[in-house]
Scaffold this motif. Structure first.
Motif, PDB file in Angstrom:
ATOM      1  N   LEU A  18      97.340  30.117  70.243  1.00  0.00           N
ATOM      2  CA  LEU A  18      97.672  30.175  72.130  1.00  0.00           C
ATOM      3  C   LEU A  18      97.769  31.829  71.912  1.00  0.00           C
ATOM      4  O   LEU A  18      99.308  31.559  71.317  1.00  0.00           O
ATOM      5  CB  LEU A  18      98.860  29.509  71.852  1.00  0.00           C
ATOM      6  N   TYR A  19      97.051  31.717  72.689  1.00  0.00           N
ATOM      7  CA  TYR A  19      97.451  33.313  72.913  1.00  0.00           C
ATOM      8  C   TYR A  19      97.732  33.549  74.491  1.00  0.00           C
ATOM      9  O   TYR A  19      97.629  33.373  74.882  1.00  0.00           O
ATOM     10  CB  TYR A  19      95.776  34.157  73.187  1.00  0.00           C
ATOM     11  N   TYR A  20      99.067  34.002  74.774  1.00  0.00           N
ATOM     12  CA  TYR A  20      99.586  34.628  75.702  1.00  0.00           C
ATOM     13  C   TYR A  20      99.670  36.077  76.038  1.00  0.00           C
ATOM     14  O   TYR A  20      99.421  36.874  75.223  1.00  0.00           O
ATOM     15  CB  TYR A  20     101.241  34.416  75.422  1.00  0.00           C
ATOM     16  N   CYS A  21      99.509  36.546  76.954  1.00  0.00           N
ATOM     17  CA  CYS A  21      99.418  37.785  77.527  1.00  0.00           C
ATOM     18  C   CYS A  21     101.334  38.061  77.959  1.00  0.00           C
ATOM     19  O   CYS A  21     101.259  37.365  78.887  1.00  0.00           O
ATOM     20  CB  CYS A  21      98.015  38.218  77.858  1.00  0.00           C
ATOM     21  N   ALA A  22     101.567  39.219  77.821  1.00  0.00           N
ATOM     22  CA  ALA A  22     102.697  40.223  78.798  1.00  0.00           C
ATOM     23  C   ALA A  22     102.787  40.666  79.872  1.00  0.00           C
ATOM     24  O   ALA A  22     101.706  42.285  79.110  1.00  0.00           O
ATOM     25  CB  ALA A  22     103.722  39.456  77.681  1.00  0.00           C
ATOM     26  N   LEU A  23     103.900  41.202  79.745  1.00  0.00           N
ATOM     27  CA  LEU A  23     103.688  42.765  81.094  1.00  0.00           C
ATOM     28  C   LEU A  23     104.551  43.242  80.809  1.00  0.00           C
ATOM     29  O   LEU A  23     106.133  42.197  81.408  1.00  0.00           O
ATOM     30  CB  LEU A  23     102.935  42.438  82.572  1.00  0.00           C
ATOM     31  N   SER A  24     105.065  44.437  80.450  1.00  0.00           N
ATOM     32  CA  SER A  24     106.466  44.913  80.558  1.00  0.00           C
ATOM     33  C   SER A  24     106.535  46.216  81.792  1.00  0.00           C
ATOM     34  O   SER A  24     106.188  47.045  81.815  1.00  0.00           O
ATOM     35  CB  SER A  24     106.501  45.394  78.784  1.00  0.00           C
ATOM     36  N   LEU A  25     107.640  45.736  82.565  1.00  0.00           N
ATOM     37  CA  LEU A  25     108.119  47.218  82.847  1.00  0.00           C
ATOM     38  C   LEU A  25     108.690  48.216  82.660  1.00  0.00           C
ATOM     39  O   LEU A  25     108.272  49.822  82.914  1.00  0.00           O
ATOM     40  CB  LEU A  25     109.618  46.827  84.153  1.00  0.00           C
ATOM     41  N   THR A  26     109.040  48.498  80.976  1.00  0.00           N
ATOM     42  CA  THR A  26     109.273  49.503  80.277  1.00  0.00           C
ATOM     43  C   THR A  26     108.004  50.569  80.213  1.00  0.00           C
ATOM     44  O   THR A  26     108.499  52.408  79.991  1.00  0.00           O
ATOM     45  CB  THR A  26     109.517  49.048  79.472  1.00  0.00           C
ATOM     46  N   GLY A  27     106.839  50.085  80.343  1.00  0.00           N
ATOM     47  CA  GLY A  27     106.063  51.823  80.334  1.00  0.00           C
ATOM     48  C   GLY A  27     105.290  52.125  78.838  1.00  0.00           C
ATOM     49  O   GLY A  27     103.923  52.437  79.119  1.00  0.00           O
ATOM     50  N   ARG A  28     105.909  51.587  77.733  1.00  0.00           N
ATOM     51  CA  ARG A  28     105.461  52.303  76.950  1.00  0.00           C
ATOM     52  C   ARG A  28     105.198  50.234  76.178  1.00  0.00           C
ATOM     53  O   ARG A  28     106.655  49.517  75.708  1.00  0.00           O
ATOM     54  CB  ARG A  28     106.480  52.525  75.573  1.00  0.00           C
ATOM     55  N   ALA A  29     104.549  50.329  75.036  1.00  0.00           N
ATOM     56  CA  ALA A  29     104.438  48.930  74.777  1.00  0.00           C
ATOM     57  C   ALA A  29     104.997  48.534  73.425  1.00  0.00           C
ATOM     58  O   ALA A  29     105.209  50.078  72.752  1.00  0.00           O
ATOM     59  CB  ALA A  29     102.458  48.581  74.159  1.00  0.00           C
ATOM     60  N   THR A  30     105.458  47.820  73.083  1.00  0.00           N
ATOM     61  CA  THR A  30     106.329  47.169  72.069  1.00  0.00           C
ATOM     62  C   THR A  30     105.916  46.071  71.428  1.00  0.00           C
ATOM     63  O   THR A  30     105.499  45.074  72.079  1.00  0.00           O
ATOM     64  CB  THR A  30     108.004  47.881  72.544  1.00  0.00           C
ATOM     65  N   ASP A  31     106.221  46.166  69.822  1.00  0.00           N
ATOM     66  CA  ASP A  31     106.155  44.300  69.891  1.00  0.00           C
ATOM     67  C   ASP A  31     107.615  43.389  69.848  1.00  0.00           C
ATOM     68  O   ASP A  31     107.705  42.686  69.478  1.00  0.00           O
ATOM     69  CB  ASP A  31     105.462  43.730  67.859  1.00  0.00           C
ATOM     70  N   GLU A  32     108.611  43.754  70.786  1.00  0.00           N
ATOM     71  CA  GLU A  32     109.312  42.707  70.812  1.00  0.00           C
ATOM     72  C   GLU A  32     108.530  42.496  72.474  1.00  0.00           C
ATOM     73  O   GLU A  32     109.394  42.776  73.203  1.00  0.00           O
ATOM     74  CB  GLU A  32     111.102  44.598  71.168  1.00  0.00           C
ATOM     75  N   ALA A  33     109.311  41.205  72.012  1.00  0.00           N
ATOM     76  CA  ALA A  33     108.510  40.016  72.803  1.00  0.00           C
ATOM     77  C   ALA A  33     109.863  40.086  74.234  1.00  0.00           C
ATOM     78  O   ALA A  33     109.419  39.759  75.156  1.00  0.00           O
ATOM     79  CB  ALA A  33     108.678  38.354  72.731  1.00  0.00           C
ATOM     80  N   SER A  34     111.216  40.530  73.597  1.00  0.00           N
ATOM     81  CA  SER A  34     112.070  40.189  74.760  1.00  0.00           C
ATOM     82  C   SER A  34     112.289  41.488  75.902  1.00  0.00           C
ATOM     83  O   SER A  34     112.703  41.670  76.829  1.00  0.00           O
ATOM     84  CB  SER A  34     113.544  40.490  74.127  1.00  0.00           C
ATOM     85  N   ARG A  35     110.823  42.507  75.344  1.00  0.00           N
ATOM     86  CA  ARG A  35     111.045  43.931  76.451  1.00  0.00           C
ATOM     87  C   ARG A  35     109.945  43.363  77.547  1.00  0.00           C
ATOM     88  O   ARG A  35     109.223  44.016  78.505  1.00  0.00           O
ATOM     89  CB  ARG A  35     110.216  44.554  75.304  1.00  0.00           C
ATOM     90  N   TYR A  36     109.886  42.249  77.770  1.00  0.00           N
ATOM     91  CA  TYR A  36     108.110  41.089  77.909  1.00  0.00           C
ATOM     92  C   TYR A  36     108.428  40.982  79.375  1.00  0.00           C
ATOM     93  O   TYR A  36     109.446  39.734  78.925  1.00  0.00           O
ATOM     94  CB  TYR A  36     107.302  40.758  77.616  1.00  0.00           C
ATOM     95  N   ARG A  37     109.110  41.415  80.512  1.00  0.00           N
ATOM     96  CA  ARG A  37     109.296  40.314  81.128  1.00  0.00           C
ATOM     97  C   ARG A  37     108.667  39.038  82.272  1.00  0.00           C
ATOM     98  O   ARG A  37     108.692  37.744  82.549  1.00  0.00           O
ATOM     99  CB  ARG A  37     109.723  40.773  82.733  1.00  0.00           C
ATOM    100  N   TYR A  38     106.833  39.552  82.063  1.00  0.00           N
ATOM    101  CA  TYR A  38     105.952  38.494  82.777  1.00  0.00           C
ATOM    102  C   TYR A  38     104.805  38.075  81.410  1.00  0.00           C
ATOM    103  O   TYR A  38     104.356  38.928  81.252  1.00  0.00           O
ATOM    104  CB  TYR A  38     105.371  39.042  83.593  1.00  0.00           C
ATOM    105  N   TRP A  39     104.806  36.652  82.110  1.00  0.00           N
ATOM    106  CA  TRP A  39     103.891  35.851  80.714  1.00  0.00           C
ATOM    107  C   TRP A  39     103.196  35.428  81.666  1.00  0.00           C
ATOM    108  O   TRP A  39     103.349  34.657  82.562  1.00  0.00           O
ATOM    109  CB  TRP A  39     104.517  35.336  80.160  1.00  0.00           C
ATOM    110  N   GLY A  40     101.604  35.443  81.080  1.00  0.00           N
ATOM    111  CA  GLY A  40     100.872  34.692  81.485  1.00  0.00           C
ATOM    112  C   GLY A  40     100.454  32.593  81.067  1.00  0.00           C
ATOM    113  O   GLY A  40     101.357  32.626  80.140  1.00  0.00           O
TER     114      GLY A  40
END
Length: 123
Positions: free
Chosen positions: A92-114
């Protein structure tokens, strides 16, 4: 912010598939988006990420050279082109959005999820 993922389905080993994630709502120009996935019985893992302003991309080693992440600024949409998928890419593939501006592999950095879109790769 709302994220709507789409494009999942059944694909044969060695085929191709493109996932999309449309973002709506208030976002600044400085954010990052990413794809994560979760296979049955396994933990969620990072697949690929993109920094929206710079366009810099990041990939998990398992998909590097096969998957391509991209964005369409005008449509506020992110894509994941899956080339030569393998049965182990089934998840199951999820998209996520972080407000930090830099992509990271840490899921905790992403505030919004599809809501997730299911990809099944048959051998």
């Amino acid at each position: 912010v709302q994220l709507q993922a789409s494009g999942g389905g059944l694909v044969q080993d060695g085929g191709s598939l493109r996932l999309s994630c449309a973002a709506s709502g208030r976002t600044s120009s400085s954010y990052a988006m990413a794809w994560f996935r979760q296979a049955p019985g396994k933990e969620r893992e990072f697949v690929a990420g993109i920094s929206w302003r710079s366009g810099n991309t990041y990939y998990a080693d398992s998909v590097k050279g096969r998957f391509i992440i991209s964005r369409d600024n005008a449509k506020n949409t992110m894509y994941l082109q899956m080339n030569s998928p393998k049965p182990e890419d089934t998840a199951l593939y999820y998209c996520a959005l972080s407000l930090t501006g830099r992509a990271t592999d840490e899921a905790s950095r992403y505030r919004y999820w599809g809501q997730g879109t299911l990809v099944t790769v048959s051998s």
